[in-house]
Design a protein around this motif. Structure first.
Motif, PDB file in Angstrom:
ATOM      1  N   ARG A   1       0.850  -1.189   0.000  1.00  0.00           N
ATOM      2  CA  ARG A   1       0.000   0.000   0.000  1.00  0.00           C
ATOM      3  C   ARG A   1       0.883   1.235   0.000  1.00  0.00           C
ATOM      4  NH1 ARG A   1      -5.389  -0.927   1.576  1.00  0.00           N
ATOM      5  NH2 ARG A   1      -5.779  -3.037   2.361  1.00  0.00           N
ATOM      6  N   PHE A   2       0.418   2.289  -0.645  1.00  0.00           N
ATOM      7  CA  PHE A   2       1.181   3.528  -0.637  1.00  0.00           C
ATOM      8  C   PHE A   2       0.215   4.702  -0.714  1.00  0.00           C
ATOM      9  CE2 PHE A   2       0.997   1.567  -4.794  1.00  0.00           C
ATOM     10  CZ  PHE A   2       0.437   2.560  -5.598  1.00  0.00           C
ATOM     11  N   ALA A   3       0.643   5.816  -0.173  1.00  0.00           N
ATOM     12  CA  ALA A   3      -0.183   7.016  -0.170  1.00  0.00           C
ATOM     13  C   ALA A   3       0.727   8.229  -0.081  1.00  0.00           C
ATOM     14  CB  ALA A   3      -1.163   6.996   1.005  1.00  0.00           C
ATOM     15  N   LEU A   4       0.275   9.318  -0.677  1.00  0.00           N
ATOM     16  CA  LEU A   4       1.026  10.571  -0.680  1.00  0.00           C
ATOM     17  C   LEU A   4       0.201  11.608   0.050  1.00  0.00           C
ATOM     18  CD1 LEU A   4       3.662  11.865  -1.860  1.00  0.00           C
ATOM     19  CD2 LEU A   4       2.243  12.649  -3.780  1.00  0.00           C
TER      20      LEU A   4
ATOM     21  N   MET B   1      -2.570   0.485  -4.282  1.00  0.00           N
ATOM     22  CA  MET B   1      -2.296  -0.799  -3.644  1.00  0.00           C
ATOM     23  C   MET B   1      -1.934  -1.832  -4.696  1.00  0.00           C
ATOM     24  SD  MET B   1      -4.871  -3.162  -1.367  1.00  0.00           S
ATOM     25  CE  MET B   1      -4.350  -4.754  -0.726  1.00  0.00           C
ATOM     26  N   ALA B   2      -0.936  -2.603  -4.372  1.00  0.00           N
ATOM     27  CA  ALA B   2      -0.629  -3.794  -5.155  1.00  0.00           C
ATOM     28  C   ALA B   2      -0.959  -4.985  -4.267  1.00  0.00           C
ATOM     29  CB  ALA B   2       0.836  -3.814  -5.561  1.00  0.00           C
TER      30      ALA B   2
ATOM     31  N   ARG C   1      -2.131  -7.496  -9.034  1.00  0.00           N
ATOM     32  CA  ARG C   1      -2.533  -6.291  -9.749  1.00  0.00           C
ATOM     33  C   ARG C   1      -2.158  -5.055  -8.960  1.00  0.00           C
ATOM     34  NH1 ARG C   1      -6.873  -6.750 -12.643  1.00  0.00           N
ATOM     35  NH2 ARG C   1      -7.778  -4.695 -12.399  1.00  0.00           N
ATOM     36  N   LEU C   2      -2.010  -3.979  -9.721  1.00  0.00           N
ATOM     37  CA  LEU C   2      -1.678  -2.675  -9.165  1.00  0.00           C
ATOM     38  C   LEU C   2      -2.854  -1.740  -9.411  1.00  0.00           C
ATOM     39  CD1 LEU C   2       0.335  -0.566  -7.973  1.00  0.00           C
ATOM     40  CD2 LEU C   2       1.148  -0.203 -10.312  1.00  0.00           C
TER      41      LEU C   2
ATOM     42  N   ALA D   1       6.534  -3.818  -8.219  1.00  0.00           N
ATOM     43  CA  ALA D   1       5.288  -3.082  -8.011  1.00  0.00           C
ATOM     44  C   ALA D   1       5.558  -1.652  -7.547  1.00  0.00           C
ATOM     45  CB  ALA D   1       4.420  -3.811  -6.981  1.00  0.00           C
ATOM     46  N   LEU D   2       6.517  -1.478  -6.638  1.00  0.00           N
ATOM     47  CA  LEU D   2       6.828  -0.143  -6.135  1.00  0.00           C
ATOM     48  C   LEU D   2       7.427   0.727  -7.230  1.00  0.00           C
ATOM     49  CD1 LEU D   2       7.069   1.927  -3.908  1.00  0.00           C
ATOM     50  CD2 LEU D   2       9.205   0.842  -3.174  1.00  0.00           C
TER      51      LEU D   2
END
Length: 395
Positions: free
Chosen positions: A14-17, A30-31, A40-41, A62-63
């Motif tokens: 998971r990632f968020a800005l 999210m991947a 999936r991404l 993925a990142l």
């Protein structure tokens, strides 16, 4: 302050800005199901959503793809001011978030054996982010920090005390950012003082844990020295008879590594069903008549309910039960089955609210006259990590 948050799990990323103190991210994504053909991404951009199939790709790929897409769509126009990372296990070395340097990386790596499914992937996320943003300060936020308030009688194992004194063998607890966030969010949504509350928080996903939160503080939890203890999970066994380890070694001649792989990567829903570690897939097979998949789902729910009931010993009763995590937030049938086992605690489920995940009812899925309240709170670990990252860098 522009903060990129990376939450690297065992099979997900998971990632968020976040920009400044805004509670909503500029973008997130999210991947999931990494390392499988169904990987999936997903990117939630300001004006569109992207879904990209990345079959069999792992965390690093993925990142890198996610960062590339953020640049391509001009969402990430500059270097972030900081990168905050979720790190599962800090041992006894970290009781608060820490600025990442060479020493911190070495200590985190020394805890890999305590969280073999998570710490290595968390380290990978850190190292990839350092390559992409070499001049950006990075902060590790540890799952174990929230549980530093556990009393001694809750965190010690009933083995000779020297193992704790000399080797730090004790119960640490995990999913701390999630439990801490949803407890405060429930108090805010339902307008009760968290300083006078008895909350049980259940984080149900590929990894699962539950925590007893008394007056806003963690006082007991299901995970222990490692994230292997406690509830049935996607690929982890949860609680087992310790004698099983002896049996596997003596009778089946299995090595320590083979036993570790069995309990961490081949058990849980996957081992019980023989089909998948994903609750959605298990339910599909169960609905199609697969006995093993149906039993995997039932064992998952029964064991969760038994642990939730046990945690009320630490709180002296129950005011609020929280469901969060991928399964807890989205699978109303799992919630319903768990609560069927917990009716003696005063949880009267509302058959109309629960399938809608409590929408339009502040997340509440119990009846208005229910003695105790059950509520669905989407976890926002990334927001907590962003806030703690900023606090760490700027006091």
């Amino acid at each position: 302050m522009l903060t990129l948050v990376l939450n690297t799990g065992s099979s997900s990323l998971r990632f968020a800005l976040y920009d400044g103190s805004a509670p909503e991210p500029v973008t997130s994504g999210m991947a999931e199901r990494l390392g499988t053909p169904g990987a999936r991404l997903e990117l939630d951009l300001p004006e569109q959503e992207l879904e990209i199939d990345i079959p069999d790709e792992l965390h690093e790929q993925a990142l890198r793809l996610a960062i590339s897409k953020l640049h391509e769509h001009k969402v990430l126009k500059q270097q972030p001011d900081a990168v905050g990372h979720r790190v599962v296990h800090g041992g006894e070395h970290f009781t608060a978030p820490a600025l990442i340097n060479d020493e911190a990386l070495q200590i985190i790596e020394s805890c890999n054996h305590l969280a073999p499914l998570h710490n290595p992937s968390g380290l990978l996320g850190i190292k990839v982010a350092q390559q992409i943003f070499p001049d950006t300060p990075q902060v590790a936020v540890f799952d174990t920090s929230f549980h530093q308030t556990l009393p001694e009688h809750a965190y010690l194992y009933a083995i000779p005390r020297e193992f704790y004194s000399n080797h730090g063998v004790r119960r640490y607890g995990f999913h701390g950012s999630s439990h801490g966030y949803v407890a405060q969010a429930a108090a805010d949504q339902l307008a009760f003082p968290i300083e006078q509350s008895r909350i049980i928080s259940s984080h149900l996903g590929n990894g699962c844990s539950a925590t007893a939160i008394l007056n806003g503080k963690s006082v007991d939890t299901t995970m222990g020295l490692t994230p292997l203890e406690g509830l049935v999970m996607g690929t982890r066994s949860g609680d087992i008879d310790p004698g099983l380890l002896i049996f596997l070694g003596e009778q089946l001649n299995m090595s320590i590594q083979e036993i570790s792989d069995l309990l961490n990567k081949q058990s849980g829903l996957l081992g019980l069903s023989g089909q998948s570690n994903d609750m959605r897939t298990c339910r599909k097979h169960a609905d199609d008549g697969c006995h093993e998949a149906a039993m995997a789902v039932e064992i998952f729910c029964y064991r969760a309910a038994k642990s939730l009931a046990a945690l009320t010993v630490a709180t002296g009763g129950l005011d609020t039960l929280i469901f969060t995590g991928g399964i807890g937030e989205n699978d109303f049938r799992t919630r319903a089955r768990i609560m069927e086992h917990l009716q003696h605690l005063g949880l009267n489920i509302d058959p109309e609210r629960n399938p809608n995940h409590g929408k339009n009812h502040r997340g509440v899925i119990t009846c208005d006259d229910s003695p105790a309240t059950a509520v669905v709170i989407p976890t926002r670990e990334e927001l907590m990590i962003a806030r703690l990252t900023e606090q760490t860098l700027h006091g």
